[in-house]
Design a protein around this motif. Structure first.
Motif, PDB file in Angstrom:
ATOM      1  N   ASP A 356     -46.277  -8.281 -55.775  1.00 38.34           N
ATOM      2  CA  ASP A 356     -45.757  -8.798 -54.505  1.00 38.34           C
ATOM      3  C   ASP A 356     -46.733  -9.849 -53.997  1.00 38.34           C
ATOM      4  N   ASP A 357     -46.627 -11.047 -54.552  1.00 35.03           N
ATOM      5  CA  ASP A 357     -47.524 -12.146 -54.196  1.00 35.03           C
ATOM      6  C   ASP A 357     -46.998 -12.879 -52.974  1.00 35.03           C
ATOM      7  N   ASN A 358     -47.866 -13.683 -52.346  1.00 32.13           N
ATOM      8  CA  ASN A 358     -47.471 -14.292 -51.080  1.00 32.13           C
ATOM      9  C   ASN A 358     -47.781 -15.770 -50.943  1.00 32.13           C
ATOM     10  N   MET A 359     -48.866 -16.272 -51.534  1.00 25.36           N
ATOM     11  CA  MET A 359     -49.259 -17.639 -51.224  1.00 25.36           C
ATOM     12  C   MET A 359     -50.043 -18.256 -52.372  1.00 25.36           C
ATOM     13  N   VAL A 360     -49.970 -19.587 -52.446  1.00 23.49           N
ATOM     14  CA  VAL A 360     -50.679 -20.376 -53.442  1.00 23.49           C
ATOM     15  C   VAL A 360     -51.526 -21.421 -52.732  1.00 23.49           C
ATOM     16  N   CYS A 361     -52.752 -21.635 -53.201  1.00 32.86           N
ATOM     17  CA  CYS A 361     -53.584 -22.753 -52.765  1.00 32.86           C
ATOM     18  C   CYS A 361     -54.171 -23.427 -54.008  1.00 32.86           C
ATOM     19  N   PHE A 362     -54.055 -24.743 -54.054  1.00 32.28           N
ATOM     20  CA  PHE A 362     -54.598 -25.488 -55.184  1.00 32.28           C
ATOM     21  C   PHE A 362     -56.072 -25.822 -54.966  1.00 32.28           C
ATOM     22  N   GLY A 369     -60.811 -32.520 -63.112  1.00 32.46           N
ATOM     23  CA  GLY A 369     -59.867 -33.557 -62.747  1.00 32.46           C
ATOM     24  C   GLY A 369     -58.424 -33.145 -62.692  1.00 32.46           C
ATOM     25  N   ASP A 370     -58.107 -31.861 -62.952  1.00 31.62           N
ATOM     26  CA  ASP A 370     -56.738 -31.392 -62.769  1.00 31.62           C
ATOM     27  C   ASP A 370     -56.719 -30.251 -61.760  1.00 31.62           C
ATOM     28  N   ALA A 371     -55.536 -29.889 -61.315  1.00 34.96           N
ATOM     29  CA  ALA A 371     -55.380 -28.909 -60.245  1.00 34.96           C
ATOM     30  C   ALA A 371     -55.116 -27.521 -60.811  1.00 34.96           C
ATOM     31  N   ASP A 372     -55.979 -26.587 -60.489  1.00 38.31           N
ATOM     32  CA  ASP A 372     -55.775 -25.168 -60.742  1.00 38.31           C
ATOM     33  C   ASP A 372     -55.281 -24.545 -59.431  1.00 38.31           C
ATOM     34  N   PHE A 373     -55.034 -23.233 -59.406  1.00 34.29           N
ATOM     35  CA  PHE A 373     -54.662 -22.637 -58.120  1.00 34.29           C
ATOM     36  C   PHE A 373     -54.990 -21.156 -58.062  1.00 34.29           C
ATOM     37  N   VAL A 374     -55.116 -20.693 -56.819  1.00 37.01           N
ATOM     38  CA  VAL A 374     -55.360 -19.286 -56.515  1.00 37.01           C
ATOM     39  C   VAL A 374     -54.077 -18.701 -55.943  1.00 37.01           C
ATOM     40  N   ILE A 375     -53.751 -17.472 -56.342  1.00 36.43           N
ATOM     41  CA  ILE A 375     -52.609 -16.739 -55.788  1.00 36.43           C
ATOM     42  C   ILE A 375     -53.139 -15.582 -54.956  1.00 36.43           C
ATOM     43  N   GLY A 376     -52.630 -15.467 -53.730  1.00 32.29           N
ATOM     44  CA  GLY A 376     -52.929 -14.322 -52.872  1.00 32.29           C
ATOM     45  C   GLY A 376     -51.823 -13.296 -52.991  1.00 32.29           C
ATOM     46  N   SER A 377     -52.200 -12.033 -53.228  1.00 26.12           N
ATOM     47  CA  SER A 377     -51.229 -10.981 -53.506  1.00 26.12           C
ATOM     48  C   SER A 377     -51.386  -9.815 -52.548  1.00 26.12           C
ATOM     49  N   ASP A 382     -55.725 -10.738 -56.314  1.00 23.48           N
ATOM     50  CA  ASP A 382     -55.802 -12.165 -56.010  1.00 23.48           C
ATOM     51  C   ASP A 382     -56.440 -12.825 -57.225  1.00 23.48           C
ATOM     52  N   ARG A 383     -55.826 -13.878 -57.751  1.00 22.44           N
ATOM     53  CA  ARG A 383     -56.214 -14.353 -59.076  1.00 22.44           C
ATOM     54  C   ARG A 383     -56.199 -15.879 -59.158  1.00 22.44           C
ATOM     55  N   LEU A 384     -56.802 -16.375 -60.232  1.00 17.20           N
ATOM     56  CA  LEU A 384     -56.930 -17.800 -60.485  1.00 17.20           C
ATOM     57  C   LEU A 384     -56.038 -18.189 -61.652  1.00 17.20           C
ATOM     58  N   LEU A 385     -55.277 -19.279 -61.488  1.00 20.99           N
ATOM     59  CA  LEU A 385     -54.505 -19.854 -62.582  1.00 20.99           C
ATOM     60  C   LEU A 385     -55.181 -21.144 -63.002  1.00 20.99           C
ATOM     61  N   VAL A 386     -55.568 -21.203 -64.295  1.00 20.68           N
ATOM     62  CA  VAL A 386     -56.304 -22.333 -64.844  1.00 20.68           C
ATOM     63  C   VAL A 386     -55.321 -23.275 -65.534  1.00 20.68           C
ATOM     64  N   ASN A 387     -55.401 -24.560 -65.183  1.00 19.86           N
ATOM     65  CA  ASN A 387     -54.521 -25.593 -65.712  1.00 19.86           C
ATOM     66  C   ASN A 387     -55.227 -26.336 -66.855  1.00 19.86           C
ATOM     67  N   ASP A 388     -54.507 -26.596 -67.936  1.00 20.89           N
ATOM     68  CA  ASP A 388     -55.115 -27.323 -69.056  1.00 20.89           C
ATOM     69  C   ASP A 388     -55.030 -28.835 -68.892  1.00 20.89           C
ATOM     70  N   GLY A 389     -54.521 -29.298 -67.746  1.00 26.32           N
ATOM     71  CA  GLY A 389     -54.386 -30.726 -67.492  1.00 26.32           C
ATOM     72  C   GLY A 389     -53.013 -31.270 -67.799  1.00 26.32           C
ATOM     73  N   LYS A 390     -52.225 -30.496 -68.529  1.00 25.40           N
ATOM     74  CA  LYS A 390     -50.867 -30.909 -68.873  1.00 25.40           C
ATOM     75  C   LYS A 390     -49.836 -29.963 -68.270  1.00 25.40           C
ATOM     76  N   GLY A 391     -50.292 -29.106 -67.353  1.00 28.84           N
ATOM     77  CA  GLY A 391     -49.390 -28.186 -66.682  1.00 28.84           C
ATOM     78  C   GLY A 391     -49.345 -26.796 -67.262  1.00 28.84           C
ATOM     79  N   LYS A 392     -49.965 -26.572 -68.422  1.00 29.66           N
ATOM     80  CA  LYS A 392     -49.956 -25.235 -69.029  1.00 29.66           C
ATOM     81  C   LYS A 392     -50.968 -24.343 -68.300  1.00 29.66           C
TER      82      LYS A 392
END
Length: 549
Positions: A356-362, A369-377, A382-392
């Motif tokens: 049951d997650d609630n919010m994202v902050c980049f 040089g690319d945008a990752d993000f944190v999810i608040g649950s 609460d976790r980190l999503l790592v971007n490879d620069g191409k959206g993966k």
């Protein structure tokens, strides 16, 4: 967020209205033994244990600094805003407080804490800003609405109550201007965003209106538009300028220039509608419903957060809880007004768990040089999503060291202690055992070493000698939401006839900035954008060359 008591048993992707309890069974006259051949009672269904695929990151990217910064708090908090409200150059903390989930709870004060420096505890300045005002607040936003150079505070209130506007004044004081400057309405405001929708140079407001009664059961509300007269007085222009569309239980709306025409379009989440919404701006502040065929439809969306994930120059969207079993989606923007669902290609199922997650902050956590993000649950890590620069995307958890945050409804990021690392503030609510706010300082997180991202500089009008020229550009530090304290300076350098002028760029919504070049003369004009972020990293954009005739 979903009501906690229902969270364990919800199995459908479509949220269900609360059901009445079944009638109690009559008492048995004697203890009844089970029939000898009766099948065993099925075990209660539980979420499987989740393990992220990124396991090499430190588990203390952020460490709990709550006691040293805030101390104890205990209100139901929905969202948190980080902004410099007293003009000392340091981000302060504002909490939007008030429950309950879909009905009135306790009427409480929203809280303001002033940042007094790296080694000092934050100062509770709630009374200084809000006096004795109380709200059922879902959202707080800080912007300068009357162009006097001071921070002003807007509070969006729910359950048929008046929202508030507090104007910054001399000496760090604030004045309650709600009765003078806001439309007087018993509202149900789930979220708001500031931006100049009509291009007249001031910041207007869009507001997510839930409608009367329980937002879990009613038919929804019409998204509102309040226009600013330039002096901070707002008038309701909803009837004339907004689509007559009911949105059910919106928690998040965002300005996004979806079609690359330099004005502010609007994406609107919905928990109870069949899908979310896209409203297109005509450039003069009148919106039309452009949802059909352009916004993928999924019910139960709590969030939209916009950022260019794959580096193609178009903004993409991350959603929350509108996937199968409360997973998320990522929608790729095409740059001309539409989005496509690329979740399967960009976000592996193993890193998109059912919580049951609630919010994202980049943020650009690794300065690559690319945008990752944190999810608040609310009920997961609460976790980190790592971007490879191409959206993966790939998930990492745990990354917050300290007590669990099993009540996260909102998160926000800023460098609170001046060490060039982004810190994270968690707004905690809904869970009665987890309503204490949390502050986490960056620890194993590397200092920010990457300059801001500067998009293509473009002219809003056809250039002509002697006529003012508006130049617009998207500038950000791969962080959301964008805030004034993200930058030390954002300027436009204009070269013409051997002379160079430096003009300040002003933010007008989303991540868009503009400057007006007064009366350029005939001949070649060259313009460049320079931006310096809060950590002192600088970038210079590609030049725009124009022939002024």
């Amino acid at each position: 967020m979903i009501p906690l008591l229902a969270a364990a048993t919800l199995l459908s992707t479509t949220p269900q209205a609360p059901q009445p309890a079944p009638p109690a069974a009559p008492p048995a006259t004697e203890p009844q033994a089970p029939a000898p051949d009766a099948p065993p009672k099925p075990a209660r269904r539980q979420r499987p244990e989740w393990k992220p695929t990124v396991t090499t990151l430190p588990t203390d990217l952020w460490v709990d600094a709550t006691e040293a910064t805030l101390g104890a708090t205990a209100e139901w908090t929905n969202k948190v805003e980080l902004a410099d409200v007293d003009g000392d150059g340091r981000p302060d903390i504002l909490f939007a407080n008030g429950g309950d989930y879909d009905k009135r709870g306790a009427l409480v004060a929203s809280r303001v804490f002033l940042n007094r420096g790296a080694e000092a505890k934050f100062e509770d300045a709630t009374a200084r800003v809000f006096g004795d005002a109380r709200f059922y607040a879902r959202v707080i936003k800080v912007r300068d609405v009357n162009r006097d150079g001071r921070a002003d505070v807007f509070v969006g209130s729910t359950f048929e109550t008046q929202s508030g506007l507090f104007l910054g004044a001399e000496g760090g004081k604030f004045r309650d201007a709600s009765a003078d400057l806001l439309p007087q309405a018993a509202g149900n405001i789930g979220d708001v965003e500031f931006g100049d929708v009509d291009g007249d140079g001031d910041l207007d407001l869009v507001l997510a209106e839930w409608g009367s009664g329980s937002p879990m059961k009613n038919e929804g509300g019409r998204t509102q538009l309040w226009l600013n007269d330039g002096a901070g007085k707002f008038s309701d222009a909803t009837k004339e300028r907004m689509p007559d569309v009911l949105v059910r239980f919106c928690w998040e709306l965002e300005f996004v220039d979806v079609d690359n025409d330099l004005d502010l379009d609007l994406v609107i989440s919905s928990k109870r509608s069949s899908g979310s919404f896209l409203f297109e701006n005509d450039g003069a502040g009148k919106f039309r419903d452009a949802t059909a065929g352009r916004m993928p439809q999924f019910t139960n969306n709590y969030e939209f957060e916009a950022m260019d994930l794959d580096g193609d120059g178009a903004l993409d969207l991350v959603t929350i809880n509108d996937g199968p079993r409360f997973t998320e989606h990522v929608l790729r923007g095409d740059g001309v007004g539409g989005f496509s669902d690329v979740t399967a290609a960009w976000w592996p199922e193993a890193d998109n768990p059912s919580f049951d997650d609630n919010m994202v902050c980049f943020l650009d956590y690794d300065s690559d040089g690319d945008a990752d993000f944190v999810i608040g649950s609310l009920d997961g890590p609460d976790r980190l999503l790592v971007n490879d620069g191409k959206g993966k995307l790939a998930a990492a958890a745990p990354v917050f060291a300290g007590d669990s945050t099993r009540g996260t409804l909102g998160i926000a990021l800023a460098d609170l202690n001046g060490d060039k690392k982004l810190d994270v503030v968690h707004a905690q609510g809904e869970n009665p055992k987890a309503e204490a706010e949390k502050v986490f300082f960056g620890k194993a997180l590397a200092p920010d070493t990457a300059g801001p991202t500067i998009g293509a500089l473009r002219a809003l009008e056809a250039p002509a000698a002697g006529k003012a020229l508006t130049l617009c550009v998207r500038v950000h530090d791969r962080k959301s939401p964008l805030a004034a304290h993200d930058f030390q300076r954002v300027v436009l350098r204009v070269e013409q006839g051997g002379a160079t002028k430096e003009l300040p760029l002003e933010w007008y919504g989303e991540m868009l900035w503009r400057a007006r070049v007064p009366a350029p003369v005939a001949g070649k004009l060259t313009a460049r954008v320079e931006a310096v972020d809060a950590a002192g990293n600088s970038s210079v954009g590609a030049p725009l060359e124009l022939e002024i005739k």
